[in-house]
Design an enzyme around this catalytic site. Structure first.
Site, PDB file in Angstrom:
ATOM      1  N   TYR A   1      -8.147  31.902  -2.727  1.00 24.91           N
ATOM      2  CA  TYR A   1      -6.894  31.244  -3.125  1.00 24.91           C
ATOM      3  C   TYR A   1      -7.243  29.909  -3.744  1.00 24.91           C
ATOM      4  O   TYR A   1      -8.277  29.327  -3.417  1.00 24.91           O
ATOM      5  CB  TYR A   1      -5.996  31.023  -1.902  1.00 24.91           C
ATOM      6  CG  TYR A   1      -5.444  32.305  -1.323  1.00 24.91           C
ATOM      7  CD1 TYR A   1      -4.350  32.924  -1.908  1.00 24.91           C
ATOM      8  CD2 TYR A   1      -6.027  32.901  -0.208  1.00 24.91           C
ATOM      9  CE1 TYR A   1      -3.831  34.107  -1.388  1.00 24.91           C
ATOM     10  CE2 TYR A   1      -5.516  34.083   0.315  1.00 24.91           C
ATOM     11  CZ  TYR A   1      -4.427  34.681  -0.277  1.00 24.91           C
ATOM     12  OH  TYR A   1      -3.921  35.851   0.232  1.00 24.91           O
TER      13      TYR A   1
ATOM     14  N   GLU B   1      -7.839  39.663  -1.796  1.00 24.54           N
ATOM     15  CA  GLU B   1      -6.727  38.693  -1.857  1.00 24.54           C
ATOM     16  C   GLU B   1      -7.146  37.630  -2.853  1.00 24.54           C
ATOM     17  O   GLU B   1      -8.240  37.055  -2.725  1.00 24.54           O
ATOM     18  CB  GLU B   1      -6.467  38.043  -0.492  1.00 24.54           C
ATOM     19  CG  GLU B   1      -5.919  39.008   0.537  1.00 24.54           C
ATOM     20  CD  GLU B   1      -5.555  38.336   1.867  1.00 24.54           C
ATOM     21  OE1 GLU B   1      -5.211  37.151   1.871  1.00 24.54           O
ATOM     22  OE2 GLU B   1      -5.632  39.042   2.883  1.00 24.54           O
TER      23      GLU B   1
ATOM     24  N   GLU C   1       1.914  42.522   2.350  1.00 22.10           N
ATOM     25  CA  GLU C   1       1.760  42.275   3.784  1.00 22.10           C
ATOM     26  C   GLU C   1       3.134  42.159   4.441  1.00 22.10           C
ATOM     27  O   GLU C   1       4.114  41.761   3.791  1.00 22.10           O
ATOM     28  CB  GLU C   1       0.981  40.962   3.965  1.00 22.10           C
ATOM     29  CG  GLU C   1       0.759  40.583   5.418  1.00 22.10           C
ATOM     30  CD  GLU C   1      -0.253  39.451   5.604  1.00 22.10           C
ATOM     31  OE1 GLU C   1      -0.607  38.798   4.608  1.00 22.10           O
ATOM     32  OE2 GLU C   1      -0.691  39.240   6.752  1.00 22.10           O
TER      33      GLU C   1
ATOM     34  N   ASN D   1      -9.565  42.304   8.681  1.00 22.88           N
ATOM     35  CA  ASN D   1      -9.236  41.318   7.635  1.00 22.88           C
ATOM     36  C   ASN D   1      -9.631  39.927   8.137  1.00 22.88           C
ATOM     37  O   ASN D   1      -9.332  39.566   9.279  1.00 22.88           O
ATOM     38  CB  ASN D   1      -7.719  41.333   7.387  1.00 22.88           C
ATOM     39  CG  ASN D   1      -7.264  40.133   6.562  1.00 22.88           C
ATOM     40  OD1 ASN D   1      -7.487  40.089   5.359  1.00 22.88           O
ATOM     41  ND2 ASN D   1      -6.655  39.146   7.208  1.00 22.88           N
ATOM     42  N   GLU D   2     -10.296  39.191   7.303  1.00 18.94           N
ATOM     43  CA  GLU D   2     -10.680  37.801   7.643  1.00 18.94           C
ATOM     44  C   GLU D   2     -11.110  37.716   9.110  1.00 18.94           C
ATOM     45  O   GLU D   2     -10.576  36.938   9.905  1.00 18.94           O
ATOM     46  CB  GLU D   2      -9.551  36.821   7.310  1.00 18.94           C
ATOM     47  CG  GLU D   2      -9.285  36.778   5.822  1.00 18.94           C
ATOM     48  CD  GLU D   2      -8.400  35.618   5.332  1.00 18.94           C
ATOM     49  OE1 GLU D   2      -7.868  34.848   6.145  1.00 18.94           O
ATOM     50  OE2 GLU D   2      -8.253  35.503   4.098  1.00 18.94           O
TER      51      GLU D   2
ATOM     52  N   GLN E   1       0.799  37.958  -3.383  1.00 19.08           N
ATOM     53  CA  GLN E   1       1.164  39.270  -2.871  1.00 19.08           C
ATOM     54  C   GLN E   1       2.294  39.817  -3.733  1.00 19.08           C
ATOM     55  O   GLN E   1       3.090  39.038  -4.240  1.00 19.08           O
ATOM     56  CB  GLN E   1       1.618  39.171  -1.427  1.00 19.08           C
ATOM     57  CG  GLN E   1       0.583  38.633  -0.473  1.00 19.08           C
ATOM     58  CD  GLN E   1       0.979  38.888   0.991  1.00 19.08           C
ATOM     59  OE1 GLN E   1       1.960  39.530   1.315  1.00 19.08           O
ATOM     60  NE2 GLN E   1       0.166  38.331   1.883  1.00 19.08           N
TER      61      GLN E   1
HETATM   62  O1  AHR Z   1      -1.905  36.187   2.023  1.00 18.79           O
HETATM   63  C1  AHR Z   1      -1.618  35.373   3.115  1.00 18.79           C
HETATM   64  C2  AHR Z   1      -2.748  35.314   4.124  1.00 18.79           C
HETATM   65  O2  AHR Z   1      -3.856  34.698   3.538  1.00 18.79           O
HETATM   66  C3  AHR Z   1      -3.288  36.646   4.606  1.00 18.79           C
HETATM   67  O3  AHR Z   1      -2.536  37.164   5.647  1.00 18.79           O
HETATM   68  C4  AHR Z   1      -4.659  36.286   5.072  1.00 18.79           C
HETATM   69  O4  AHR Z   1      -5.552  37.355   4.988  1.00 18.79           O
HETATM   70  C5  AHR Z   1      -5.044  35.120   4.186  1.00 18.79           C
HETATM   71  O5  AHR Z   1      -5.559  34.057   4.908  1.00 18.79           O
END
Ligand code: AHR
Length: 488
Positions: free
Chosen positions: A241, A291, A28, A174-175, A336
């Site tokens: 995450y 992600e 990103e 995205n999201e 990432q």
């Molecule tokens: O990876 C960092 C961020 O985490 C990304 O931009 C977003 O899609 C997610 O919330």
């Protein structure tokens, strides 16, 4: 005292094919991922190919990175792709809302595609739904894929790309429940339909279109119910995450707790698969985890964090989970690639080093393109309470196995999660000839918080490893091994 475990590999019970795309990546425009990590510019003293740093390219080729998702993340829904094409000095400098930086637009679509070609990886582009328009996204597809006399096809040619970029993978936002427009699932379904309706026909090659899902209990069900239009979507994406304790200064409880947090990945996939099974008719939709990774609370500006051996061991367990779900999961992207979150690579000017996680991806290449097979594990466990209050029985051994399509070779990955004890693993090869030869590699460290740094780039690194016999393997504490048995 060594721990004892048993693994039964059922070569006769195939689970599906492990697409290389399960080992994918995400880059990103955030912090120093693109600028520094990939793009240094043609005038840089750092060895580069037309501005793209060659150490990064070589490292990603080394793990056969199958795809890279770009340009975001949250960045994507405030990105206007036409700002990033044409003569670099004429490109506008923009404010992108999400990561507090001005975007110079020196790295745009053509640079990204050139980077992908150098790495020999597939581009996966995330479109802008939050602040973009269907016309703008359709034009992006046209710019990348169409060959003819249209404005965008001619523009691509004029900017030095006579052939099409042939981008297959596109996600529609995205999201979109958050930074991508704060939509309700029903509102996003309406937007998804409006955007996707214009994309396929623009492309002479078939597109893989990805809708944005979520890991909350009801988003996917509400979105899918409202969408009810399966010709427009091929995959549904989710993100996960996790974290537990400090990035380097963690307790033993936190060490095991991080595995427990990562077990959300399995729950997320199961719940998403359930929603797809219940709602989608006539077409199998894939699940994309585009992600994932550890996001430490200590991540600093630009989301830079220290990536330890603990993070790598936990990633190995997630890859085992993805292997098991290979019949449903069509792609996954670690977040990432460089300098950001759970990256594979750190750079600091011309200095460059790989994280322990890089080495896990290196070992796991052995599974790419194989058939995943049922792998039964009987191992000691510890109990760890996850952040949702659930007690997780955490096996101290994580494993997955696969067989090559010709049946002549296999791959077995084993992670001994114990902090202190080696583990003697008895391996039963059921439904196949016992292997004649076996090649092995090992990643281990003397502490779970061990990590690489500019001064010590190879403190944690994988090495060749001798295995006495194919049937019994002693895995060191905190060790990840890959065994590649062969019938030859
Ligand atoms: O990876 C960092 C961020 O985490 C990304 O931009 C977003 O899609 C997610 O919330």
């Amino acid at each position: 005292m060594p721990l004892k475990a048993r693994v039964s590999i059922r070569a006769d019970q195939k689970l599906g094919t492990i697409s290389p795309h399960l080992y994918g990546h995400f880059a990103e425009h955030l912090g120093r991922c693109i600028y520094d990590g990939i793009w240094v510019g043609e005038d840089s003293a750092i060895p580069n190919d037309g501005g793209i740093r060659l150490d990064t390219v070589e490292a990603l080729r080394g793990i056969k990175a199958p795809n890279v998702r770009w340009p975001g993340g949250c960045f994507a829904d405030d990105y206007h792709w036409e700002d990033g094409i044409g003569p670099r000095e004429e490109r506008p400098r923009r404010m992108n809302l999400w990561w507090g930086k001005e975007e110079p637009n020196h790295f745009g679509t053509d640079e990204f595609i050139r980077f992908c070609r150098l790495v020999e990886t597939e581009p996966y582009i995330c479109m802008n739904v939050g602040s973009g328009t269907p016309f703008e996204q359709k034009s992006w597809v046209e710019y990348c894929n169409y060959v003819g006399e249209t404005h965008y096809a001619q523009l691509r040619e004029a900017f030095g790309n006579p052939g099409p970029h042939n981008v297959t993978w596109w996600s529609v936002g995205n999201e979109n429940w958050g930074c991508g427009g704060r939509f309700q699932p029903e509102e996003y379904a309406k937007e998804y339909r409006r955007f996707a309706c214009y994309l396929r026909r623009t492309s002479p090659i078939p597109l893989q279109l990805v809708g944005c899902g979520h890991t909350t209990p009801d988003w996917n069900r509400r979105f899918l119910t409202a969408l009810n239009c399966w010709d427009l979507m091929d995959h549904l994406s989710i993100h996960r995450y996790y974290s537990r304790g400090h990035q380097t200064d963690f307790t033993d409880d936190d060490y095991y707790g991080l595995y427990a947090e990562a077990s959300f990945v399995d729950d997320d996939i199961r719940r998403t698969a359930g929603a797809l099974d219940d709602i989608v008719r006539d077409k199998p939709l894939g699940i994309i985890l585009d992600e994932w990774g550890v996001w430490h609370p200590q991540a600093q500006e630009g989301l830079e964090q220290i990536n330890t051996h603990r993070d790598a061991l936990v990633a190995a367990g997630v890859l085992d989970t993805l292997n098991r779900w290979c019949a449903r999961v069509t792609m996954a992207n670690l977040a990432q690639t460089i300098n950001v979150l759970q990256c594979l690579i750190h750079t600091d000017g011309e200095r460059f080093w790989k994280t322990p996680t890089y080495h896990v991806f290196d070992l796991y290449q052995a599974h790419m393109g194989h058939h995943a097979v049922e792998t039964l594990i009987d191992a000691p466990a510890v109990t760890s309470t996850r952040s949702d209050g659930r007690d997780i029985d955490l096996p101290l051994l994580s494993a997955s196995a696969s067989i090559s399509p010709d049946g002549q070779s296999a791959a077995l990955t084993l992670t001994n999660r114990s902090l202190a004890e080696p583990m003697i693993v008895k391996v039963d090869w059921v439904g196949m000839e016992p292997p004649k030869t076996i090649a092995a590699r090992l990643l281990t460290a003397d502490s779970p918080s061990a990590h690489n740094a500019a001064e010590e780039p190879e403190k944690v690194t994988a090495r060749e490893w001798e295995v006495g016999e194919a049937g019994v393997v002693e895995v060191p504490a905190m060790g990840v091994v890959v065994l590649e048995p062969s019938a030859k």
